[in-house]
Every structure is written in C-alpha cells, then in structure tokens.
Design a protein around this motif. Structure first.
Motif, mmCIF file in Angstrom:
data_model
loop_
_atom_site.group_PDB
_atom_site.id
_atom_site.type_symbol
_atom_site.label_atom_id
_atom_site.label_comp_id
_atom_site.label_asym_id
_atom_site.label_seq_id
_atom_site.Cartn_x
_atom_site.Cartn_y
_atom_site.Cartn_z
ATOM 1 N N GLU A 112 0.830 -1.201 0.000
ATOM 2 C CA GLU A 112 0.000 0.000 0.000
ATOM 3 C C GLU A 112 0.868 1.256 0.000
ATOM 4 N N SER A 113 1.922 1.254 0.826
ATOM 5 C CA SER A 113 2.779 2.437 0.946
ATOM 6 C C SER A 113 3.519 2.753 -0.351
ATOM 7 N N THR A 114 3.973 1.707 -1.051
ATOM 8 C CA THR A 114 4.723 1.976 -2.285
ATOM 9 C C THR A 114 3.798 2.510 -3.375
ATOM 10 N N ILE A 115 2.506 2.118 -3.352
ATOM 11 C CA ILE A 115 1.523 2.697 -4.285
ATOM 12 C C ILE A 115 1.232 4.153 -3.905
ATOM 13 N N LYS A 116 1.053 4.393 -2.603
ATOM 14 C CA LYS A 116 0.841 5.774 -2.134
ATOM 15 C C LYS A 116 2.025 6.657 -2.526
ATOM 16 N N HIS A 117 3.219 6.068 -2.427
ATOM 17 C CA HIS A 117 4.458 6.776 -2.776
ATOM 18 C C HIS A 117 4.380 7.343 -4.202
ATOM 19 N N GLU A 118 3.941 6.524 -5.151
ATOM 20 C CA GLU A 118 3.865 6.978 -6.544
ATOM 21 C C GLU A 118 2.807 8.078 -6.710
ATOM 22 N N ILE A 119 1.675 7.933 -6.038
ATOM 23 C CA ILE A 119 0.608 8.933 -6.149
ATOM 24 C C ILE A 119 1.051 10.260 -5.534
ATOM 25 N N LEU A 120 1.822 10.198 -4.449
ATOM 26 C CA LEU A 120 2.335 11.428 -3.841
ATOM 27 C C LEU A 120 3.330 12.137 -4.761
ATOM 28 N N HIS A 121 4.104 11.383 -5.538
ATOM 29 C CA HIS A 121 4.974 12.021 -6.540
ATOM 30 C C HIS A 121 4.122 12.826 -7.534
ATOM 31 N N ILE A 122 2.996 12.258 -7.929
ATOM 32 C CA ILE A 122 2.107 12.936 -8.880
ATOM 33 C C ILE A 122 1.554 14.210 -8.262
#
Length: 469
Positions: A112-122
C-alpha cells in the motif's frame, strides 16, 4: 498461521522467478536481437488480482483517496524498474508499473505504501519539477530528494526506502525535516560532489541486465519517467485534477489537502513566492576549485583541479520607492524572500530606486531592512539593471507598482529576473520584461510542509521534531 494473501504472494513470487530464469536461459542461447521478457497471461491475471486486493484495502481505509486514484490508473508489469512500483503518463492516463520480483517481497501494508508513494509524486508535481533540475543536479540527488519529500507522509515503508534518516546516516548529513524538494536536492548534491564518482556523477555497473532488476536502486527509481508522453505542464495538471476530483470520496487528510490545493491553485501560474522558491533551485552557484577530486571532464589530467559547489547565491532585491507598495507590504515580502533563500549560502543586496538609485545596502535578516528613504521621484527601471549588469548577480527580484518605462535602455546580462507587482498595481509597463512577472499577494507555502498530524509515527523521535509555526 500463513494467510491466503501471503500464500498467494509467495506463489506469485516463485512464478515470477521462473519467468526471469526462462528469459535468462533464452538469452544465453541467443545472440544478436534484444529479447523481450515473455510474461504469460495467466501470471498477469493472477498478479493483478493480488493488486486488486491491495487496491480494495486502500479504498477501505480512512484516507481512501489513494484507492480511488489507483482505480483510475492503468497497470503494467515491468521487470526492468528498480523499485517495487513506478509511474508515468501515457495516452491521457497515469500508468503504474509493478516489478513483481521487488513488489512481491513486501507485505500488504508495504505494498500500500509503495503505491501511495507513486501517487504522492504525482500530487507533488515531481514529474514536472524534476525535469527543471535535471541539467543542474545528478539523477541520484534528484531521486533521493523527491523520495525524502513523499516518504515523510508514509508509514509502513519498505526497509530500504529512501528516508531523511537514511540519507542523513548514509551521507553524514544533518538535513532538516519539513523542507522542500529543492532544499534537499541542493544539500544532497553538495555532499555527492565531495565523493569520488565518475564524470556524470553516477556509478555504473556494466553487468546490469537492462531487462531485469531484482533489487531496489535509488539511482534508477524514476528512470521510467522519461518515457512519459511529451505533454505541456498545463495540460498535465488538468488531467491530474480530473484524477483528483474522481478520488475525493470521503474526508481527505490535511497533508493531502495541502498538496491538492497547491496543485489546483497553480494552474501553471505559480504565485510569486512559490515561483521564487522554484527559481532558487535553478540559480547558478559559484564554483570553487579543489585538489581533493579530479576534473570531471578530463579525469586523466592530474594538473587540472576539480570543482565543488560553493552555493553562493547573489540576490538583488530592488524596491521601487516611488510606487504604491507600502512599507508593510515590502517588509512582509522581504520576510518571505529571506525564508526562501535561508537554505542557500546567500547574500542579499537591497536596492532602493525611483528615477535613480537612492540607496544600496546588504541584508542577512529582517533586522537589517531599513525604512524607505522618503523620496518620491519618477520611476525608471533601467538604473537597477545597469547596476546589476556590473555586479555578479544570480537573481534580481524587483518590487514595483509596474508603472515606469516601456523599454529598458540596457539588456539584463547573466542573471534571472522576477518582477513582483504591488497588490495595487495593474501590470508592468515594459513591453519586454526579460523575466517573469507575478502579482504580490500573501500565499501560504504548503507544497512540501507538514502539519503535526501528518508526521509519520515510525520515523522521527520527539527530539527530531522541528517547531510548527
């Protein structure tokens, strides 16, 4: 007792290893053409079925924004990315890529965190902001700085994640929390410049298989961004807003609200203080010679000394004393300038001018700012530019009501210019401003800041907490 999810994860991991082993054997028996990894359709179906379970878990959380955002993205498998996930923008959609070998080594919460990580970059607009700095900073410095910024919002990170604590420990730095992407990249690059690396500031392994990555590598985590469609900043933000609007189904955490507000309010036109913050990340710094490293361009020339960044930013702040900007407005603006440049080895020169320069003095803090000279002549911009052309200025910030000449008598040389028009001014009279023109307004810089409620509970001890202003 092993859960069904854990069992499914292990089975998929074994299948992923068989896929890359088959590829490696095929490659060993073939020369010439580059081989593509053949990913069976049943593996894709099973893998994305597992990702769907992670997505469902995200959508059931209190900050379900991430789950709804992921639901809108395309998903693909790539064995050649050096992180569990990565993202880019293709055909009017964000695409999230998964490397099964790295991703399937994580537990549910880490996934979950690594997916959130990508969305936060966006949401942090890193796909755009990183492009603006790629010619000034190394890929490694940019990647680590961006990851520090987004990972500070996250719990349950993978053990190898690039965090503030890891970077400080690994590079013997004392980076402060709650700072901007530009602050971190500048500090990290300074440290990297002290290390013995090759001409491009990067270390390479010639044995790396370009089609397979099995371990996390902070230097290559965002390589896939370069494959994004060539799209202008304004259009990308418009697409991003649509994704955001479709993702806000419940209460959004404060830190996400700040990032979303910053993105939506920019509209491709940053407020003056945010624009200045952006400019400071691109200002050319002076260099100093050193005998502790070889010259990058000619490493075999031992008679040539290398260079290190000294980060001396020469900033001129001009004030139109004939204009309608008040002392209170100017002092508030200067506070913001000083706050933005505090992370640089800077020197600020204050220039007071109407139809001629009336006073020039240095300022390091707000205590050094003097009351304006009570002279109200006509307005000419040219004297300030004549002065700046004869000094080693990196950046000129000019506060004015905008009324003055329609043409400069000299052309600015070797420095960037930012015009800031008083809230009571209308527009700049110059037909060619030779720089960006912004309106003076009070804007809170939220981009990379935190409320205390947003701080990860596993990363900072109370001794590390910066004061919340």
């Amino acid at each position: 007792m092993e859960s069904y999810f854990e069992k499914q994860t292990k089975e998929l991991y074994d299948k992923a290893n068989k896929i890359i082993n088959t590829y490696s054997m095929s490659k060993a028996n073939k020369s010439g053409d580059k081989l593509e990894i053949d990913i069976p359709q049943d593996f894709k179906n099973d893998f994305f079925s597992l990702v769907d379970k992670v997505n469902l878990s995200l959508m059931e959380e209190k900050d379900n924004f991430y789950g709804y955002f992921l639901f809108q993205t395309l998903r693909e498998i790539r064995f050649d990315i050096s992180s569990p996930t990565s993202v880019n923008f293709k055909e009017a959609k964000y695409v999230i890529y998964f490397n099964p070998i790295i991703f399937l080594n994580l537990n549910m919460k880490q996934m979950e965190s690594t997916i959130k990580h990508e969305i936060l970059h966006i949401l942090s607009q890193h796909l755009i902001r990183s492009k603006e700095l790629k010619d000034k900073y190394s890929k490694l410095a940019i990647n680590m700085a961006m990851d520090i910024v987004v990972n500070k919002y996250l719990n349950n990170l993978p053990p190898y994640a690039t965090t503030l604590e890891w970077v400080n420990a690994h590079y013997s730095l004392t980076l402060e929390p709650y700072e901007s992407f530009e602050y971190y990249v500048d500090k990290i690059q300074t440290e990297l410049d002290l290390q013995e690396v090759d001409e491009n500031g990067e270390e390479h392994d010639s044995n790396i298989d370009e089609n397979i990555e099995t371990d996390y590598n902070p230097e290559r985590t965002h390589d896939i961004w370069k494959d994004s469609d060539d799209i202008d900043e304004k259009t990308l933000k418009e697409f991003t807003e649509k994704f955001i609007n479709n993702s806000q189904k419940g209460k959004t955490p404060a830190y996400l609200e700040g990032l979303i507000s910053s993105l939506k309010n920019s509209k491709g036109e940053l407020p003056w203080n945010l624009y200045l913050n952006k400019l400071m990340g691109t200002v050319e710094s002076n260099k100093k010679k050193t005998i502790t490293r070889r010259n990058r361009r000619q490493p075999n020339r031992l008679d040539l000394r290398g260079q290190l960044r000294s980060h001396k930013a020469e900033i001129a702040v001009a004030l139109d004393i004939s204009g309608s900007i008040s002392d209170e407005e100017f002092k508030q603006a200067i506070k913001e300038v000083l706050n933005i440049v505090k992370n640089y080895n800077h020197e600020i020169t204050i220039i007071e001018c109407d139809n001629q320069i009336r006073r020039v003095y240095k300022a390091k803090s707000i205590k050094d700012i003097k009351d304006r000279i009570n002279i109200r002549g006509g307005t000419k911009f040219t004297p300030v530019f004549e002065y700046a052309n004869n000094k080693k200025i990196n950046l000129l910030v000019y506060f004015t009501d905008g009324e003055g000449e329609d043409k400069l008598k000299v052309i600015p040389r070797g420095y960037k210019t930012l015009w800031v028009i008083s809230g009571r001014g209308d527009k700049l009279s110059l037909k060619e401003p030779y720089g960006s023109v912004k309106k003076l307004s009070k804007v809170e810089i939220k981009d990379d800041r935190l409320d205390i409620s947003d701080v990860r509970d596993d990363g900072y001890s109370m001794n590390n907490q910066a004061p919340i202003l």
